[in-house]
Design an enzyme around this catalytic site. Structure first.
Site, short mmCIF file in Angstrom:
data_model
loop_
_atom_site.label_atom_id
_atom_site.label_comp_id
_atom_site.label_asym_id
_atom_site.label_seq_id
_atom_site.Cartn_x
_atom_site.Cartn_y
_atom_site.Cartn_z
N GLU A 52 0.83 -1.21 0.00
CA GLU A 52 0.00 0.00 0.00
C GLU A 52 0.87 1.26 0.00
O GLU A 52 0.50 2.28 -0.59
CB GLU A 52 -0.91 0.04 1.24
CG GLU A 52 -1.85 -1.13 1.39
CD GLU A 52 -1.25 -2.25 2.26
OE1 GLU A 52 -0.11 -2.65 1.97
OE2 GLU A 52 -1.91 -2.70 3.19
N THR A 196 19.70 -39.93 -0.93
CA THR A 196 19.77 -39.13 -2.16
C THR A 196 21.13 -38.42 -2.26
O THR A 196 21.72 -38.34 -3.33
CB THR A 196 18.60 -38.12 -2.20
OG1 THR A 196 17.39 -38.89 -2.23
CG2 THR A 196 18.66 -37.21 -3.40
P1 NDP Z 1 16.45 -41.14 0.83
O1 NDP Z 1 17.04 -39.99 0.11
O2 NDP Z 1 14.99 -41.19 1.03
O3 NDP Z 1 17.19 -41.25 2.22
C1 NDP Z 1 16.83 -42.25 3.11
C2 NDP Z 1 17.70 -42.20 4.33
O4 NDP Z 1 17.48 -40.98 5.02
C3 NDP Z 1 17.36 -43.28 5.31
O5 NDP Z 1 18.01 -44.46 5.00
C4 NDP Z 1 17.81 -42.68 6.61
O6 NDP Z 1 19.19 -42.95 6.81
C5 NDP Z 1 17.68 -41.17 6.39
N1 NDP Z 1 16.57 -40.66 7.18
C6 NDP Z 1 16.68 -39.90 8.25
N2 NDP Z 1 15.48 -39.62 8.76
C7 NDP Z 1 14.59 -40.23 8.00
C8 NDP Z 1 13.18 -40.31 8.06
N3 NDP Z 1 12.45 -39.69 8.98
N4 NDP Z 1 12.57 -41.02 7.10
C9 NDP Z 1 13.28 -41.64 6.13
N5 NDP Z 1 14.62 -41.60 6.06
C10 NDP Z 1 15.27 -40.90 6.98
O7 NDP Z 1 17.00 -42.48 0.16
P2 NDP Z 1 16.39 -43.54 -0.84
O8 NDP Z 1 17.48 -44.53 -1.02
O9 NDP Z 1 15.05 -44.00 -0.45
O10 NDP Z 1 16.22 -42.73 -2.19
C11 NDP Z 1 17.32 -42.36 -2.96
C12 NDP Z 1 17.05 -42.66 -4.43
O11 NDP Z 1 15.99 -41.85 -4.89
C13 NDP Z 1 18.23 -42.32 -5.29
O12 NDP Z 1 18.42 -43.37 -6.20
C14 NDP Z 1 17.83 -41.06 -6.00
O13 NDP Z 1 18.45 -40.99 -7.27
C15 NDP Z 1 16.37 -41.20 -6.12
N6 NDP Z 1 15.70 -39.90 -6.20
C16 NDP Z 1 14.90 -39.63 -7.27
C17 NDP Z 1 14.20 -38.45 -7.33
C18 NDP Z 1 13.26 -38.19 -8.46
O14 NDP Z 1 12.44 -37.28 -8.32
N7 NDP Z 1 13.30 -38.89 -9.56
C19 NDP Z 1 14.32 -37.42 -6.29
C20 NDP Z 1 15.18 -37.81 -5.21
C21 NDP Z 1 15.81 -39.01 -5.18
P3 NDP Z 1 19.81 -42.81 8.27
O15 NDP Z 1 19.09 -43.80 9.12
O16 NDP Z 1 21.24 -43.10 8.06
O17 NDP Z 1 19.57 -41.44 8.71
ZN ZN Z 2 0.97 -2.63 6.05
#
Ligand code: NDP
Ligand code: ZN
Length: 362
Positions: A52, A196
């Site tokens: 504004e 990831t």
């Molecule tokens: P994530 O990236 O989902 O990570 C999982 C890890 O995160 C777990 O093993 C855990 O490890 C940690 N973590 C910590 N807190 C949590 C929680 N609350 N919930 C879940 N995990 C938690 O791994 P993924 O292996 O499932 O996925 C990775 C794959 O996904 C890759 O191949 C990547 O290329 C692909 N990808 C694809 C995308 C797309 O849009 N096409 C986007 C993103 C990824 P810890 O116990 O050690 O903490």
């Molecule tokens: Zn204002």
């Protein structure tokens, strides 16, 4: 020209500033005197003038007797800037048209009351639905103190986010990826799991053609496995926060700290998503863009904390039992428990589809 036309213009002005006003709302304003647009403005950044103020300044003398269109109720409290309701009264505007009221308890109806007490005609609710949608992040954060969560996935037509050997670059085409860059710019935080980071070593920065703001990078890494050489640690492009357990190595935490990474320790066995969102809210994150991978997506799904789902679908079939889908873990064993969504928008971006959906009832 009528109220709706002018309010549309005010909404467009607001929309242009998406991503740059956090933790403040986005607001646009237009001043019209006798059928002539005499002032326009938008709130550009937290701590600076409200919409504004710009619009009334531009109108100058012509603000007297004019109508002002504002996408959000004018403020009535002394914040970082003086109250806009007073400015409207002092500049002798005749009429105020508001798209929606401000849920901020410091304003909530007080702005309107102040204006009406000063005998200014006030109309509320012109393009209200559009205005509420535009500021959904702000309204959600004010009400819940937690960030608005948008979960994004990019999949093949058969729902895969990577191949069986983990290849995921790129499933979708350029236009879909550009759209993601815009969304990164608009969010305060971007979140991925350590899986990831280890698989893709992503930068998680905004790479729009026209520049843009990088969100804070948030990594869920309970065991502190993030490599010291990961891009999110070394590139210095944006803030990085690692959420980890209480008992992880002190020396690694110190090394990360030295590299400019903030390490946030949580007490619990696993990172509880609802508690995480409360924590991020306390750290000023009002909007969170969740980009996976599948384990993290599953945690968000089961937490019931997703506010919007954005799915990009590429017309490709990847196949493979071992190739991951957007959500791993156990999901919901019973169909009746599945998260029910309503589709809000379907758009074609090049060869790909973009589907925006929201949980039913949101
Ligand atoms: P994530 O990236 O989902 O990570 C999982 C890890 O995160 C777990 O093993 C855990 O490890 C940690 N973590 C910590 N807190 C949590 C929680 N609350 N919930 C879940 N995990 C938690 O791994 P993924 O292996 O499932 O996925 C990775 C794959 O996904 C890759 O191949 C990547 O290329 C692909 N990808 C694809 C995308 C797309 O849009 N096409 C986007 C993103 C990824 P810890 O116990 O050690 O903490
Ligand atoms: Zn204002």
């Amino acid at each position: 020209m009528n109220d709706i036309t002018y309010m549309k213009l005010a909404l467009q002005l607001a929309q242009g500033t998406m991503g740059q006003t956090s933790p403040n709302p986005i607001v646009g304003s237009v001043v019209v005197n006798n059928g002539e647009i005499v002032g326009m403005g938008a709130h550009l950044k937290a701590g600076t003038e409200h919409a504004e103020v710009h619009a009334i300044k531009m109108a100058g003398e012509k603000a007297k007797g004019a109508t002002i269109y504002v996408t959000l109720e004018p403020c009535s409290h002394h914040g970082k800037t003086p109250p806009c309701a007073d400015l409207i009264i002092n500049n002798k505007l005749k009429r105020v048209v508001i798209a929606c009221l401000d849920p901020n308890p410091l304003v909530a109806g007080n702005g309107v009351e102040k204006l009406r007490k000063a005998n200014i005609e006030v109309e509320i609710g012109v393009l209200e639905k559009e205005a509420l949608e535009l500021n959904k992040v702000f309204f959600h954060y004010i009400k819940t103190k937690k960030p608005f969560v948008t979960l994004k996935t990019a999949t093949s037509l058969d729902g895969k986010i990577a191949t069986s050997k983990g290849e995921s670059k790129w499933i979708t085409g350029e236009l879909a990826r550009e759209d993601v860059q815009q969304l990164r710019h608009e969010h305060d935080g971007i979140l991925v799991g350590i899986g990831t980071v280890l698989a893709d070593n992503p930068a998680l920065t905004t790479r729009r053609k026209v520049g843009g703001k990088n969100p804070t990078r948030i990594i869920l890494d309970h065991q502190l496995r993030t490599p010291l050489t990961a891009k999110v640690v070394t590139d210095g492009e944006a803030n990085t926060w690692i959420i980890t357990g209480k008992t992880t190595s002190d020396s690694k935490q110190a090394e990360l700290l030295q590299l400019g990474v903030k390490v946030i320790n949580v007490d619990s066995e696993e990172i509880n998503i609802n508690e995480l969102l409360i924590l991020l809210g306390e750290h000023g994150i009002t909007s969170l863009f969740v980009e996976g991978g599948s384990a993290v997506n599953d945690s968000f799904l089961r937490s019931g904390c997703i506010n919007e789902v954005i799915t990009y679908i590429a017309p490709k079939l990847i196949g493979g039992k071992e190739a991951p889908t957007s959500f791993s873990g156990i999901g919901f064993p019973n169909l009746r428990d599945a998260l029910q969504l309503s589709i809000k928008e379907v758009k074609q971006l090049g060869d790909d589809l973009k589907i925006v959906s929201v949980p039913k009832g949101e």
